[in-house]
Design a protein around this motif. Sequence first.
Motif, PDB file in Angstrom:
ATOM      1  N   UNK A 107       4.626  -4.438   4.054  1.00 24.32           N
ATOM      2  CA  UNK A 107       3.217  -4.456   4.452  1.00 24.32           C
ATOM      3  C   UNK A 107       2.619  -3.072   4.237  1.00 24.32           C
ATOM      4  N   UNK A 108       1.300  -3.086   4.147  1.00 22.42           N
ATOM      5  CA  UNK A 108       0.564  -1.833   3.962  1.00 22.42           C
ATOM      6  C   UNK A 108      -0.404  -1.695   5.124  1.00 22.42           C
ATOM      7  N   UNK A 109      -0.430  -0.526   5.724  1.00 24.91           N
ATOM      8  CA  UNK A 109      -1.429  -0.253   6.748  1.00 24.91           C
ATOM      9  C   UNK A 109      -2.511   0.604   6.104  1.00 24.91           C
ATOM     10  N   UNK A 110      -3.662  -0.012   5.839  1.00 26.13           N
ATOM     11  CA  UNK A 110      -4.747   0.727   5.190  1.00 26.13           C
ATOM     12  C   UNK A 110      -5.640   1.374   6.226  1.00 26.13           C
TER      13      UNK A 110
ATOM     14  N   UNK B 176     -14.645  -0.394   2.890  1.00 25.93           N
ATOM     15  CA  UNK B 176     -13.333  -0.984   3.188  1.00 25.93           C
ATOM     16  C   UNK B 176     -13.406  -2.508   3.091  1.00 25.93           C
ATOM     17  N   UNK B 177     -14.449  -3.077   3.659  1.00 24.07           N
ATOM     18  CA  UNK B 177     -14.594  -4.543   3.645  1.00 24.07           C
ATOM     19  C   UNK B 177     -14.733  -5.039   2.208  1.00 24.07           C
ATOM     20  N   UNK B 178     -15.515  -4.304   1.411  1.00 30.32           N
ATOM     21  CA  UNK B 178     -15.709  -4.706   0.010  1.00 30.32           C
ATOM     22  C   UNK B 178     -14.363  -4.719  -0.722  1.00 30.32           C
ATOM     23  N   UNK B 179     -13.573  -3.677  -0.540  1.00 26.60           N
ATOM     24  CA  UNK B 179     -12.289  -3.616  -1.262  1.00 26.60           C
ATOM     25  C   UNK B 179     -11.293  -4.631  -0.715  1.00 26.60           C
ATOM     26  N   UNK B 180     -11.287  -4.795   0.615  1.00 24.00           N
ATOM     27  CA  UNK B 180     -10.353  -5.767   1.197  1.00 24.00           C
ATOM     28  C   UNK B 180     -10.608  -7.168   0.649  1.00 24.00           C
ATOM     29  N   UNK B 181     -11.870  -7.442   0.341  1.00 24.76           N
ATOM     30  CA  UNK B 181     -12.234  -8.750  -0.217  1.00 24.76           C
ATOM     31  C   UNK B 181     -11.503  -9.047  -1.517  1.00 24.76           C
ATOM     32  N   UNK B 182     -11.055  -7.992  -2.206  1.00 28.59           N
ATOM     33  CA  UNK B 182     -10.349  -8.202  -3.480  1.00 28.59           C
ATOM     34  C   UNK B 182      -8.871  -8.529  -3.264  1.00 28.59           C
ATOM     35  N   UNK B 183      -8.412  -8.353  -2.044  1.00 22.04           N
ATOM     36  CA  UNK B 183      -6.977  -8.533  -1.777  1.00 22.04           C
ATOM     37  C   UNK B 183      -6.707  -9.760  -0.917  1.00 22.04           C
ATOM     38  N   UNK B 184      -7.508 -10.804  -1.113  1.00 19.50           N
ATOM     39  CA  UNK B 184      -7.341 -11.980  -0.252  1.00 19.50           C
ATOM     40  C   UNK B 184      -5.941 -12.563  -0.362  1.00 19.50           C
TER      41      UNK B 184
ATOM     42  N   UNK C 151      -2.239  -4.558   7.250  1.00 18.73           N
ATOM     43  CA  UNK C 151      -2.754  -4.163   8.561  1.00 18.73           C
ATOM     44  C   UNK C 151      -3.914  -3.209   8.309  1.00 18.73           C
ATOM     45  N   UNK C 152      -4.952  -3.316   9.112  1.00 16.83           N
ATOM     46  CA  UNK C 152      -6.088  -2.406   8.971  1.00 16.83           C
ATOM     47  C   UNK C 152      -6.129  -1.491  10.188  1.00 16.83           C
TER      48      UNK C 152
ATOM     49  N   UNK D  57     -13.247  -6.466   9.790  1.00 19.64           N
ATOM     50  CA  UNK D  57     -12.017  -6.377   8.985  1.00 19.64           C
ATOM     51  C   UNK D  57     -11.005  -7.477   9.310  1.00 19.64           C
ATOM     52  N   UNK D  58     -11.034  -8.019  10.527  1.00 20.88           N
ATOM     53  CA  UNK D  58      -9.948  -8.949  10.876  1.00 20.88           C
ATOM     54  C   UNK D  58      -9.900 -10.223  10.023  1.00 20.88           C
ATOM     55  N   UNK D  59     -11.041 -10.722   9.491  1.00 23.99           N
ATOM     56  CA  UNK D  59     -10.883 -11.904   8.622  1.00 23.99           C
ATOM     57  C   UNK D  59     -10.130 -11.593   7.332  1.00 23.99           C
ATOM     58  N   UNK D  60      -9.962 -10.299   7.050  1.00 26.08           N
ATOM     59  CA  UNK D  60      -9.361  -9.897   5.779  1.00 26.08           C
ATOM     60  C   UNK D  60      -7.982  -9.271   5.974  1.00 26.08           C
ATOM     61  N   UNK D  61      -7.414  -9.416   7.167  1.00 24.24           N
ATOM     62  CA  UNK D  61      -6.162  -8.701   7.472  1.00 24.24           C
ATOM     63  C   UNK D  61      -5.194  -9.586   8.245  1.00 24.24           C
ATOM     64  N   UNK D  62      -3.898  -9.207   8.178  1.00 19.28           N
ATOM     65  CA  UNK D  62      -2.885  -9.901   8.980  1.00 19.28           C
ATOM     66  C   UNK D  62      -2.853  -9.359  10.395  1.00 19.28           C
TER      67      UNK D  62
END
Length: 353
Positions: A90-93, A132-140, A147-148, A165-170
């Motif tokens: 996992x990655x914590x961004x 952050x939200x824009x980029x996270x959208x690319x990693x669905x 983790x954010x 951010x939570x809709x885009x993260x584990x």
Amino acid sequence: MFWSNKTSIYSLVARPLIFKLPPEGAHKASEIALSLPGVWNVFRPFNGAHNSKLSTDLAGISLPTPVGLAAGFDKDFKVVGSVLNLGFGFVTGGTVTLSSRPGNPKPRVVRLPDQSALMNSLGFPGQGLEAAVRRLGKYRKQRDRILVSIAGTIEDEIVECLHRTQPLAAGIELNISSPNTTGLRIFHEPARLRGLIEGLVADRLVPLFVKLPPWPRDTDNRREMLKLAETAVDAGVDGLVVANTHPVESRLLQAGRGGLSGAPLFEHTELMIADVQALVQGQAAIIACGGVSTAEHVWQLLASGASAVQLYTSFIYEGPGLPSRINRRLVKLMDMEGIDTVADITGPPPDVK
Ligand SMILES: Cc1cc2nc3c(=O)[nH]c(=O)nc-3n(C[C@H](O)[C@H](O)[C@H](O)COP(=O)(O)O)c2cc1C
């Protein structure tokens, strides 16, 4: 495989070149390298993360391996896909803040190569929540492994970061512990922390972790930090990250002080995990962070009660082959002990070459 030994092409060739650059320049260069499209997919089949023995449950999040990248490396979610291809589970961004921030004056990152350590006083330079939200959208597709890390100095800002951010993260990691950002310490006041966490827990859709400040050996500090851990668990967090960088003073940093990371932290991390494990007794998951650089370290921390680990500084020193090496060696150690799942790791790691 060229990255399968500690003496890798990275340590012989790439690191001496990269370390000729100042630390922040080197970081930018690695971001550019990690952004090259397609290149890092090549690592995927060999990254050691596909062995089912390493499958890990972290507060309900299923991960292929317990070895994750700590917050601060990919502050603006630019290289999530590549980093996962290297073998991190996992990655914590982040850490993401509501608005973009310039951070503290430079120099603000210093290498201490003799100790395999870094000092930083970055103070959350970052592009802010929108980016952050824009980029996270690319990693669905990778969402289940992200983790954010979020922070702020006012409750409303942090709640906004959670919502977006939570809709885009584990999972979400609340950072109350960076030593470099004035204002975060307000959440070291237990009542204030409780209020913040209760608000976040009520709205959270994914597991919520709190990243604690470290506690050196003096007892007052230890008691104070364990009180924070206890407060966070009482208020309903799903997990604790133990811990952030250790405060240091240094004239090499423009700010005069900052956070120490890397090898010198490991023995403290182990002691802190034992402290927290005794306190929470399974009521919250634990992510161990600080000085991790080998499979033996991972073993020791899992055996002490952690469900997963995060690392940052050893990745800078050991290069892109590190997660793969740790994954493979961890499986080897488990095979030596006849252990089939990381959840069953106990006791000291076997002593094998
Ligand atoms: C240059 C640098 C930047 C960091 N930025 C963050 C950050 O933005 N948020 C955070 O929670 N931790 C941050 N950290 C702390 C790491 O996530 C980690 O807690 C710490 O470095 C200890 O782990 P390590 O010894 O494996 O590096 C940063 C660390 C470094 C070295």
